[in-house]
Enzyme design. Sequence first.
Site: not given
Length: 461
Positions: A78, A260, A264, A364, A370, A373-374, A378
């Site tokens: 409650h 009620h 709960d 790439h 893909i 990642g760099v 950026e």
Amino acid sequence: MHKQKTLAAVFLLEGKGLHTGLNIRITFRPAPENHGYKIKRIDIKGQPVIDAVAENVINTQRGTVLAKNDVQVSTVEHALAALYAYEIDNCLIEVDAPEFPILDGSALLYSEAIKKAGVKEQEAMKDYYIVRRKIEIRDEATGSSLIILPDDKFSMNVLISFDSPVLSNQFASMTDISEFPSELAASRTFVFVHEIEMLLHNNLIKGGDLDNAIVIYDRVMQQKELDHLADKLGLPHKNVKELGYVNDKPLVYVNEPARHKLIDVIGDLALIGKPIKGHVIATRPGHKINNQLARIIRKEVKMNEIQVPDYHTDKAPVMDINQIRELLPHRYPFLLVDKIIHIEENLIVGIKNVTVNEPFFPGHFPNEPIMPGVLLVEAMAQTGGLLVLNSVEEPTRYSAYFLKIDGVKFRQKVVPGDTLIFRIELLAPLRRGISTMKGYVFVGDRIVCEAEFMAQIIKNK
């Protein structure tokens, strides 16, 4: 985006415990950002503070019971429901007994005390659990079920059903959490007379009376048995043939028991640790199944600590590519943010649609394109640059340069067709032109990359 909230002042309540009959003092204190709900047993020295999260629930038979290192506290639902309803994220609760006081059997006194103490906004951003797919849990033995669906706010429908001529089926709903103080908080817990017999016989109820529960007489008993029970509860004798509610105090609402149960569910789902954006459909709910759903969501939250921001393609951006080009010096093929969909003082959300025509894919990689990642890093940096430039006057006269990048993690490949969602948040205010940020890149609802940045704003020559 909304800010986290805590109490504006300390408040305390006193009352008896339902199961122990003890006089209990409970104190609610403001707490710092990212603190959550924590409960401290101040009657036991040197014991750990209990985090009010689903993993710490050890029992749900007579209310929700939390524990840590053998220290426990029960009937917390409650109070947690009232804190949740007032959008309080951080609170330290001190209690001098193994349970919360039953008070009037509802969340009303908690709600009124929070309203009187007031709510204070904090600096940290509120972190929602956003429901993005249907989650369903069922208990075939009891017929209970909980379903949670996507919604832009927290709402709920509850259906209760009992094999009882007095309380068979009831329905309650909440379309917005703001309804809680006026439409839900005063709804008391309820119990059947045949359950009271068992509880009294096993010495499990010591602090209950007709002021803190709705008592339902729905099975004909022997007159002397009913009289004996009435004497134990301090009630006037009732004709054994008259089924119905035993209480002298009338129902607050016609469907008070269903309302009620809704309280709960709110209190138990508060154990997720984050406010919810979703619609709950609860059929014959109980603390056990409520906690099972909370545990499922907690597991998902821990796996995806930061949720993906909302992105609706039909909404206009707050900054389109032309506005971005005015602020960033980058141009093809190195401008890696397509639009900004949300920006505020400490947070920005950007979008990039990755197509097979990106100039880096041929190299790439030729047979498995893909995104490098760099370039994800950026793209985060460019989005963060827009955030810090947004904080200065005449932003076109400045450029953002990154001084340091830390904690870079790559979790998943980014390929043609992916839509990247960037979420960048300031870790500290801009001081002397330098700021630190934390960035995430999402594809769908999964984090594919994250990093921390330090940037400096320099006026253009």
